[in-house]
Write a protein that holds these residues in place. Structure first.
Motif, PDB file in Angstrom:
ATOM      1  N   TYR A   1       0.878  -1.185   0.000  1.00  0.00           N
ATOM      2  CA  TYR A   1       0.000   0.000   0.000  1.00  0.00           C
ATOM      3  C   TYR A   1       0.910   1.227   0.000  1.00  0.00           C
ATOM      4  N   MET A   2       0.903   1.999  -1.094  1.00  0.00           N
ATOM      5  CA  MET A   2       1.845   3.111  -1.249  1.00  0.00           C
ATOM      6  C   MET A   2       1.101   4.434  -1.315  1.00  0.00           C
ATOM      7  N   ASP A   3       1.638   5.442  -0.632  1.00  0.00           N
ATOM      8  CA  ASP A   3       1.068   6.792  -0.619  1.00  0.00           C
ATOM      9  C   ASP A   3       2.223   7.780  -0.762  1.00  0.00           C
ATOM     10  N   PHE A   4       2.075   8.750  -1.686  1.00  0.00           N
ATOM     11  CA  PHE A   4       3.138   9.733  -1.894  1.00  0.00           C
ATOM     12  C   PHE A   4       3.164  10.728  -0.742  1.00  0.00           C
ATOM     13  N   ASP A   5       4.366  11.063  -0.309  1.00  0.00           N
ATOM     14  CA  ASP A   5       4.528  12.003   0.807  1.00  0.00           C
ATOM     15  C   ASP A   5       4.313  13.435   0.315  1.00  0.00           C
ATOM     16  N   HIS A   6       3.472  14.162   1.022  1.00  0.00           N
ATOM     17  CA  HIS A   6       3.207  15.591   0.737  1.00  0.00           C
ATOM     18  C   HIS A   6       2.702  15.804  -0.690  1.00  0.00           C
ATOM     19  N   PHE A   7       1.965  14.839  -1.219  1.00  0.00           N
ATOM     20  CA  PHE A   7       1.418  15.027  -2.565  1.00  0.00           C
ATOM     21  C   PHE A   7       0.478  16.224  -2.623  1.00  0.00           C
ATOM     22  N   LYS A   8      -0.199  16.493  -1.523  1.00  0.00           N
ATOM     23  CA  LYS A   8      -1.140  17.618  -1.488  1.00  0.00           C
ATOM     24  C   LYS A   8      -0.450  18.928  -1.831  1.00  0.00           C
ATOM     25  N   ASN A   9       0.831  19.034  -1.504  1.00  0.00           N
ATOM     26  CA  ASN A   9       1.550  20.284  -1.796  1.00  0.00           C
ATOM     27  C   ASN A   9       1.658  20.536  -3.301  1.00  0.00           C
ATOM     28  N   ILE A  10       1.721  19.450  -4.101  1.00  0.00           N
ATOM     29  CA  ILE A  10       1.795  19.623  -5.551  1.00  0.00           C
ATOM     30  C   ILE A  10       0.496  20.233  -6.060  1.00  0.00           C
ATOM     31  N   ASN A  11      -0.641  19.686  -5.607  1.00  0.00           N
ATOM     32  CA  ASN A  11      -1.928  20.251  -6.021  1.00  0.00           C
ATOM     33  C   ASN A  11      -2.089  21.687  -5.556  1.00  0.00           C
ATOM     34  N   ASP A  12      -1.628  21.973  -4.330  1.00  0.00           N
ATOM     35  CA  ASP A  12      -1.805  23.320  -3.772  1.00  0.00           C
ATOM     36  C   ASP A  12      -0.939  24.347  -4.482  1.00  0.00           C
ATOM     37  N   THR A  13       0.259  23.932  -4.913  1.00  0.00           N
ATOM     38  CA  THR A  13       1.186  24.902  -5.487  1.00  0.00           C
ATOM     39  C   THR A  13       1.115  24.957  -7.007  1.00  0.00           C
ATOM     40  N   LEU A  14       1.036  23.780  -7.648  1.00  0.00           N
ATOM     41  CA  LEU A  14       1.067  23.741  -9.113  1.00  0.00           C
ATOM     42  C   LEU A  14      -0.303  23.521  -9.742  1.00  0.00           C
ATOM     43  N   GLY A  15      -1.292  23.148  -8.926  1.00  0.00           N
ATOM     44  CA  GLY A  15      -2.627  22.928  -9.470  1.00  0.00           C
ATOM     45  C   GLY A  15      -2.904  21.442  -9.684  1.00  0.00           C
ATOM     46  N   HIS A  16      -4.183  21.124  -9.793  1.00  0.00           N
ATOM     47  CA  HIS A  16      -4.594  19.721  -9.931  1.00  0.00           C
ATOM     48  C   HIS A  16      -4.177  19.130 -11.276  1.00  0.00           C
ATOM     49  N   GLU A  17      -4.055  19.945 -12.301  1.00  0.00           N
ATOM     50  CA  GLU A  17      -3.618  19.426 -13.594  1.00  0.00           C
ATOM     51  C   GLU A  17      -2.207  18.874 -13.490  1.00  0.00           C
ATOM     52  N   ALA A  18      -1.344  19.610 -12.756  1.00  0.00           N
ATOM     53  CA  ALA A  18       0.014  19.124 -12.546  1.00  0.00           C
ATOM     54  C   ALA A  18       0.011  17.863 -11.688  1.00  0.00           C
TER      55      ALA A  18
END
Length: 1009
Positions: free
Chosen positions: A604-621
């Motif tokens: 079971y794998m989960d990316f660390d701090h993935f939410k920061n990518i959506n918050d900074t670069l947007g959901h498309e990124a």
């Protein structure tokens, strides 16, 4: 009475008929009228017999209705009584002092486990054959005592019978509220190849607080026992059917093989949902549904009109009279039925007797009419002889008219007929000449086949093609001359199973039609699907002479079905298997592993701090990143392994243990660890998204079959638990599941439960860590740090309870308490010190920031304690700045107008742009401890600190160095102009009284220097 009247009418009719015949021998019309009168009498008799049968049928039907309704309500009352009694038993037994003391004293003597287990067995003996398990669950849903020892220790908190009771027992206000008595009865649940019904009740302590749940698991077959006790109570052939709210047959008194089958059709989605909820058996299908008429009548039955008349699936075409009654304690329906031919047997017998009497009377009438007819046959015989002469060709023969009656009229008619026979013969010959086989009709049939939108092929009995229509040539690409004389095998693609063709030839050679789907090949090599019906063409002697094939191209439909199946099983974003297909593959892998005695591993794998990518670069990124990582993950596993996306940034990787067929003896556990480390390294490699290069790590949890579970859901849950543990360890790592991790999860649940009452129980307190001016080394303020001391858990780390408070929303109330307490203490500092500029720094969570009237709340508290805005510094993290920027700037500007200082905390640990420092009105930048720890040893950390300090000063920001522990760190920061120092080098966190003494000592030391 009716039969007596009818008998009188018949006797009168016979007398009148005999008298009429002898009086009117020469008047055949009158004789016929008398006969007609007799027929009327016989018809009247028949009508009276039918009417009597109808009235008797109505009377018997009414009696049957009452009996059925009474029986149905009797069945319903038995089941309702069973449900009410067991709910009452559970409520009563849940209040037994022994059970309450067992939970409150945690099995201490004299209420030890064995004693209470004997009590549970005694309670179970009430219906020992019907009860599988009697259990006690604690307040967290853990099975702590069970008559079935295999269930002890299982977490049952996710089951509805626990959720229903805990929801009912949850307080609605901050103060403690008694939950009161509560009980629950489940619907029929199918688990482990058996059907059960669960009764449960809340266990409250003497104060009314919920401390556990008493749960009993009954064998649902007991309902069949309840039915069997009253079997046949309505009459011969009667039976009962019990349906639940999904029209699942819980009991079928006539056909036991229909028990636990669906009586009405459900959509595939609804059926799968019920199977997942264990509301229907795993093999439930719509193969045994009742007639649509039956379903509609059951739905429309009501309390005032419970009787319906219909047929039943699997019981032929017989009509049944049924009573439909709904239970009071459950959304179930009871249908009690009896065949109509059973209770209407008396009507049938009487009707048969009546019609037997009619048959006897008819026979008597026939004999009388035959006798009367002999007196009338003389003229008829002479007329018959004339007709025979005419038939022999003597068109001059004339019939003698003996009387002016019906026979005389008939003789005159025959005379007229002889004059027209010649003309009639001529007309018939002309008509025969005009009749011809219409070639026009045959031409229409030919044109219809030629222009048909479906393909048509005719072959001889050996399969040689004799005819194809243009549509078949158009679809296959062959010309007519290329197909005539060939065998249909010319279209075979090799992708259709040979058994399909074998079944087709067996059917058509035996004179039957065959219908099926064939995957054929066109002339250009393209493959296509056809729906084919092949039928023999037979002559007048019913002998097959040719075969006719009607074909329809269904390639588009097949393609659409495949796309729908793909969309239902694969993730649209990453093209990986979705959660549903992943569970199915894990289930299949478990079945293979059991057969081959091997292992499988679920990651079971989960990316660390993935939410920061959506918050900074947007959901498309974020979506592009997930697609990119999906490709990486697929590339690092074997073809027979599985990579699936479960949702969000969560992925499942299933590694299968296989026989390599060589001397590879590496243990499977080592293979899994090596592959997991390889995956983590591959994920951590830099990637470029929207022209930005960055690295993201992942946390992985591992569960291995069979030791960590033998079910896909259990394995995934345990792997998720292990993944959570790896995140707690610092991320970018993996953890293998151990039973102790389940205890950690339970502790987290316990902390969450106690956290909800910590504020009202006054268990929070504040510590203050001093802030020192680097130049003067004077204490200028302190940061408020929240602490929690629970009576049972002891000191709980903020790292454990603060994230939970954020998730639940309790952080808003806790933050309000921190603000009020800290400002109250600042007031004390200023009143007891010569320094009137002391201030306190408070961390502001995103939940508080999004709350309403935050500015007004802080302004009111400053006014309440008569403090200026300069007495307060608000620390804000980078993540809070990423959402609704205009709204955030507006609130921060209001704080600035009040004189409150603003500090950006944990700078550099996220993905924020440096331009935010210019856009937001900050006063202070706080360097995170992670950058300061190694500045005396690591040149990169030192260079990074230099860059942050230079950047902040260039923007007019003052700097706080956080986590300073050594003199070397202090000198490094002081040399570079850092204004404020915080850390153990200055002081450790202290409660308010200790901090006030620390301030006093610091001021005294400064005054004496």
């Amino acid at each position: 009475m009716l039969l007596e009247v009818a008998g009188g009418l018949v006797v009168s009719g016979i007398v009148l008929m005999v008298v009429g015949i002898f009086i009117a021998r020469q008047y055949t019309l009158r004789a016929k009228l008398v006969t007609a009168f007799l027929i009327i009498v016989l018809v009247s008799l028949s009508v009276l017999a039918v009417l009597n049968s109808y009235l008797m049928s109505e009377s018997l039907t009414e009696g049957a209705n009452k009996a059925l309704n009474s029986a149905a309500r009797n069945y319903a009352e038995r089941i309702d009584q069973f449900n009410r009694q067991n709910e009452h038993f559970l409520k009563t037994e849940a209040s037994l002092p022994a059970i309450i003391w067992f939970l409150t004293r945690k099995a201490e003597p004299p209420f030890n486990r064995q004693t209470l287990l004997e009590i549970l067995r005694a309670l179970k003996s009430r219906q020992d054959t019907a009860i599988y398990s009697y259990a006690i669950l604690n307040a967290q849903g853990i099975n702590i005592l069970d008559t079935d020892s295999s269930n002890i220790g299982i977490d049952e908190s996710e089951h509805p019978y626990f959720h229903q009771l805990t929801d009912a027992a949850r307080p609605t206000r901050r103060e403690t509220v008694s939950s009161g008595a509560a009980s629950y009865r489940s619907p029929i649940i199918f688990e482990n190849d058996r059907s059960v019904i669960i009764f449960s009740s809340v266990i409250n302590d003497l104060s009314g607080k919920m401390i556990g749940v008493l749960r009993a698991k009954y064998d649902a077959l007991i309902f069949g026992t309840l039915f069997s006790r009253t079997k046949g109570m309505v009459g011969r052939g009667s039976f009962a059917v019990l349906l639940d709210e999904n029209n699942l047959r819980l009991v079928h008194g006539r056909r036991n093989d229909l028990k636990y089958t669906l009586a009405s059709e459900l959509s595939e989605e609804k059926l799968q949902s019920l199977i997942e909820l264990k509301r229907v058996p795993m093999n439930a299908t719509g193969a045994f549904i009742e007639y649509t008429e039956w379903t509609n009548k059951v739905k429309t039955a009501s309390f005032s009109n419970p009787i319906i008349e219909t047929r039943f699936y699997g019981l032929g075409t017989s009509q049944f009279l049924s009573a439909v009654v709904n239970l009071e304690t459950a959304p179930w329906t009871i249908i009690v039925s009896i065949p109509e031919d059973v209770f209407l047997e008396p009507v049938v017998e009487q009707t048969q007797s009546a019609f037997l009497l009619v048959a006897l009377i008819v026979s008597l009438v026939v004999l009388i009419v035959m006798a009367a007819t002999q007196l009338l046959l003389g003229p008829v015989r002479r007329l018959t002889q004339v007709v025979r002469n005419i038939a022999d060709g003597d068109l001059q023969a004339k019939a003698h008219i003996e009387a002016n009656d019906e026979i005389g009229s008939l003789a005159g008619a025959f005379n007229d007929m002889t004059q027209n026979i010649a003309k009639l013969i001529i007309d018939l010959e002309d008509e025969a000449g005009s009749h011809k086989l219409t070639a026009e009709n045959l031409n229409k049939l030919s044109q219809a086949i030629e222009q048909s939108p479906v393909s048509v092929m005719i072959t001889d009995l050996k399969g040689t093609i004799e005819y194809v229509n243009p549509q078949l040539c158009k679809i296959t690409g062959y010309k007519l001359e290329e197909l005539i004389g060939q065998n249909p095998r010319i279209l075979k693609s090799g992708h259709t199973a040979e058994i399909q063709f074998k079944n087709m030839w067996n059917a058509i050679t035996s004179g039957q039609s065959w219908t099926g789907e064939l995957y054929n090949k066109k002339k250009n090599g393209d493959l296509f699907w056809e729906n084919v019906t092949v039928s023999p063409i037979k002559n007048k002697e019913d002998v097959s002479t040719h075969y006719l094939a009607i074909k329809e191209d269904i390639s588009l439909r097949k393609d659409y079905e495949e796309r729908l199946l793909y969309q239902a099983s694969y993730d649209k974003l990453t093209d990986l298997p979705n959660r549903s297909l992943a569970y199915d593959r894990v289930q299949q892998a478990i079945a293979n592993a059991i057969r081959e005695e091997r292992h499988i591993a679920v990651l079971y794998m989960d990316f660390d701090h993935f939410k920061n990518i959506n918050d900074t670069l947007g959901h498309e990124a974020g979506d592009e990143f997930l697609r990119y990582m999906a490709g990486r993950l697929k590339g690092c596993v074997r073809d027979f392994d599985t990579v699936a996306r479960l949702g969000g940034d969560e992925f499942l990787i299933m590694l299968v243990d296989i026989d390599h067929g060589d001397n590879n003896t590496e243990p499977f556990a080592d293979v899994v660890r090596r592959k997991t480390e390889e995956i983590l390294k591959l994920v951590a490699k830099p990637c470029v998204i929207h022209d930005m290069e960055f690295s993201v790590t992942a946390s992985v949890g591992i569960a291995v079959f069979p030791q960590d579970g033998d079910d896909p859901y259990v394995l995934l849950r345990n792997a998720d638990t292990a993944m959570y543990r790896s995140k707690r360890k610092g991320r970018n790592t993996y953890e293998v599941f151990t039973p102790e991790m389940g205890d950690v999860v339970m502790k987290r649940v316990e902390i969450d439960n106690k956290l909800r009452h910590a504020l009202e129980n006054d268990e929070f307190y504040l510590k203050y860590q001093a802030l020192m001016d680097a130049d003067s080394q004077k204490i200028v303020g302190a940061e408020a740090l929240i602490r929690w001391n629970d009576k049972e858990l002891g000191e709980v780390s903020p790292d454990e309870f603060v994230p939970l408070a954020e998730e639940s929303g309790l952080i808003v109330d806790i933050g309000d308490w921190v603000l009020d307490t800290a400002l109250s203490n600042v007031k004390k500092w200023r009143d007891s010190s010569d320094d009137k500029d002391l201030y306190v720094a408070i961390n502001l969570s995103s939940r508080e920031f999004r709350g309403k009237d935050i500015v007004k709340n802080i302004a009111d508290k400053l006014k309440h304690y008569d403090l200026p805005g300069t007495s307060l510094e608000l620390e804000i993290t980078e993540r809070l700045l990423m959402k609704d920027v205009p709204h955030v700037i507006a609130i921060l500007n209001q704080f600035k107008e009040m004189g409150i200082r603003l500090s950006i905390d944990d700078f550099g640990t996220g993905y924020s742009s440096l331009s935010y420092l210019k856009r937001f009105p900050f006063d202070v930048l706080k360097i995170d401890k992670s950058f300061i720890d190694d500045i005396g040893e690591d040149e990169e950390d030192a260079a990074l600190c230099d860059a942050i300090i230079a950047m902040a000063h260039s923007l007019g920001l003052s700097i706080i160095g956080e986590g300073v522990e050594t003199k070397e760190q202090f000198k490094f920061l002081d040399k570079r102009g850092v204004e404020t120092i915080q850390g153990y080098y200055v002081s450790e966190p202290m409660v308010n009284d200790e901090f006030m003494k620390f301030i006093a000592i610091s001021e005294w030391t400064e005054s004496t220097m």
